[in-house]
Design a protein around this motif. Sequence first.
Motif, PDB file in Angstrom:
ATOM      1  N   VAL A  91      42.731  60.012  71.641  1.00 23.56           N
ATOM      2  CA  VAL A  91      41.780  58.906  71.744  1.00 23.56           C
ATOM      3  C   VAL A  91      41.305  58.866  73.187  1.00 23.56           C
ATOM      4  O   VAL A  91      42.124  58.856  74.111  1.00 23.56           O
ATOM      5  CB  VAL A  91      42.432  57.558  71.345  1.00 23.56           C
ATOM      6  N   TRP A  92      39.994  58.876  73.376  1.00 19.90           N
ATOM      7  CA  TRP A  92      39.397  58.880  74.708  1.00 19.90           C
ATOM      8  C   TRP A  92      38.404  57.739  74.843  1.00 19.90           C
ATOM      9  O   TRP A  92      37.900  57.210  73.847  1.00 19.90           O
ATOM     10  CB  TRP A  92      38.633  60.173  74.954  1.00 19.90           C
ATOM     11  N   ASP A  93      38.062  57.439  76.065  1.00 25.82           N
ATOM     12  CA  ASP A  93      37.006  56.480  76.396  1.00 25.82           C
ATOM     13  C   ASP A  93      37.194  55.144  75.679  1.00 25.82           C
ATOM     14  O   ASP A  93      36.289  54.657  75.011  1.00 25.82           O
ATOM     15  CB  ASP A  93      35.619  57.050  76.069  1.00 25.82           C
ATOM     16  N   VAL A  94      38.359  54.557  75.826  1.00 26.76           N
ATOM     17  CA  VAL A  94      38.625  53.270  75.181  1.00 26.76           C
ATOM     18  C   VAL A  94      37.976  52.161  76.004  1.00 26.76           C
ATOM     19  O   VAL A  94      38.267  52.000  77.185  1.00 26.76           O
ATOM     20  CB  VAL A  94      40.148  53.024  75.050  1.00 26.76           C
ATOM     21  N   HIS A  95      37.065  51.434  75.364  1.00 31.26           N
ATOM     22  CA  HIS A  95      36.391  50.289  75.979  1.00 31.26           C
ATOM     23  C   HIS A  95      36.456  49.140  74.978  1.00 31.26           C
ATOM     24  O   HIS A  95      35.531  48.939  74.180  1.00 31.26           O
ATOM     25  CB  HIS A  95      34.933  50.617  76.319  1.00 31.26           C
ATOM     26  N   GLY A  96      37.568  48.427  74.996  1.00 29.97           N
ATOM     27  CA  GLY A  96      37.742  47.345  74.031  1.00 29.97           C
ATOM     28  C   GLY A  96      37.854  47.904  72.627  1.00 29.97           C
ATOM     29  O   GLY A  96      38.717  48.724  72.333  1.00 29.97           O
ATOM     30  N   TRP A  97      36.942  47.466  71.770  1.00 24.80           N
ATOM     31  CA  TRP A  97      36.945  47.905  70.370  1.00 24.80           C
ATOM     32  C   TRP A  97      36.251  49.252  70.168  1.00 24.80           C
ATOM     33  O   TRP A  97      36.306  49.829  69.089  1.00 24.80           O
ATOM     34  CB  TRP A  97      36.277  46.860  69.486  1.00 24.80           C
ATOM     35  N   ALA A  98      35.577  49.773  71.174  1.00 23.56           N
ATOM     36  CA  ALA A  98      34.865  51.048  71.054  1.00 23.56           C
ATOM     37  C   ALA A  98      35.696  52.159  71.704  1.00 23.56           C
ATOM     38  O   ALA A  98      36.234  51.979  72.798  1.00 23.56           O
ATOM     39  CB  ALA A  98      33.507  50.952  71.724  1.00 23.56           C
ATOM     40  N   PHE A  99      35.798  53.292  70.998  1.00 26.09           N
ATOM     41  CA  PHE A  99      36.532  54.434  71.545  1.00 26.09           C
ATOM     42  C   PHE A  99      36.186  55.680  70.753  1.00 26.09           C
ATOM     43  O   PHE A  99      35.588  55.619  69.688  1.00 26.09           O
ATOM     44  CB  PHE A  99      38.043  54.194  71.549  1.00 26.09           C
ATOM     45  N   ASN A 100      36.554  56.833  71.307  1.00 29.54           N
ATOM     46  CA  ASN A 100      36.372  58.125  70.646  1.00 29.54           C
ATOM     47  C   ASN A 100      37.716  58.660  70.169  1.00 29.54           C
ATOM     48  O   ASN A 100      38.672  58.702  70.940  1.00 29.54           O
ATOM     49  CB  ASN A 100      35.777  59.161  71.611  1.00 29.54           C
ATOM     50  N   VAL A 101      37.767  59.064  68.925  1.00 31.80           N
ATOM     51  CA  VAL A 101      38.906  59.802  68.397  1.00 31.80           C
ATOM     52  C   VAL A 101      38.483  61.263  68.413  1.00 31.80           C
ATOM     53  O   VAL A 101      37.357  61.594  68.033  1.00 31.80           O
ATOM     54  CB  VAL A 101      39.244  59.361  66.961  1.00 31.80           C
ATOM     55  N   THR A 102      39.344  62.127  68.888  1.00 35.17           N
ATOM     56  CA  THR A 102      38.996  63.544  68.959  1.00 35.17           C
ATOM     57  C   THR A 102      40.075  64.375  68.283  1.00 35.17           C
ATOM     58  O   THR A 102      41.236  63.976  68.214  1.00 35.17           O
ATOM     59  CB  THR A 102      38.865  64.025  70.412  1.00 35.17           C
ATOM     60  N   CYS A 103      39.652  65.507  67.788  1.00 37.43           N
ATOM     61  CA  CYS A 103      40.617  66.498  67.320  1.00 37.43           C
ATOM     62  C   CYS A 103      39.968  67.864  67.399  1.00 37.43           C
ATOM     63  O   CYS A 103      38.749  67.987  67.448  1.00 37.43           O
ATOM     64  CB  CYS A 103      41.138  66.185  65.917  1.00 37.43           C
ATOM     65  N   ILE A 104      40.804  68.872  67.466  1.00 41.78           N
ATOM     66  CA  ILE A 104      40.310  70.246  67.462  1.00 41.78           C
ATOM     67  C   ILE A 104      40.166  70.648  66.007  1.00 41.78           C
ATOM     68  O   ILE A 104      41.136  70.649  65.246  1.00 41.78           O
ATOM     69  CB  ILE A 104      41.267  71.177  68.230  1.00 41.78           C
TER      70      ILE A 104
END
Length: 155
Positions: free
Chosen positions: A117-130
Amino acid sequence: MESKLRRGLAVVASSLALATIPLVAASPASADETEPGDVITDTSSGGWCHYSNRAWGGTFYCNSNVKIKLPNGHWQAFVIGTNHGAYTQWSSSSGLSGWKHLDNGYCTSPGNHSMDVWDVHGWAFNVTCIGMDGRRYYDHRYANGSWSGWSTRRI
């Protein structure tokens, strides 16, 4: 004969009902039922992992999990499931959501932040996977709770 059969069935039925009570009572209670707990490696099942808070359930690749504390104090976890699917589950005042497959996302085996999980800004964030093709994919959660869908571009 018929009354003996009925009494026998009643005894079996009440024994079965009583047999389930200790199973429920034996579940370890967590101080915080909303938190998934630590990751436990289940050596009896080939080394798969699960969270120590059994209420969260599920089996996933070891080293593929990430959990974050949400702004409301509850938790959300992301894992790579046994079928390589990207899954999430979250807690709320209503209880646990149950594991949900994230927009048909599939990830390679875990390691090197294959699920993150990257770029967590409150309720907004990115989930990443390869992804299965070796490229990094992102699924952005917007503050309103909707998701962007998997893309190779970070939002």
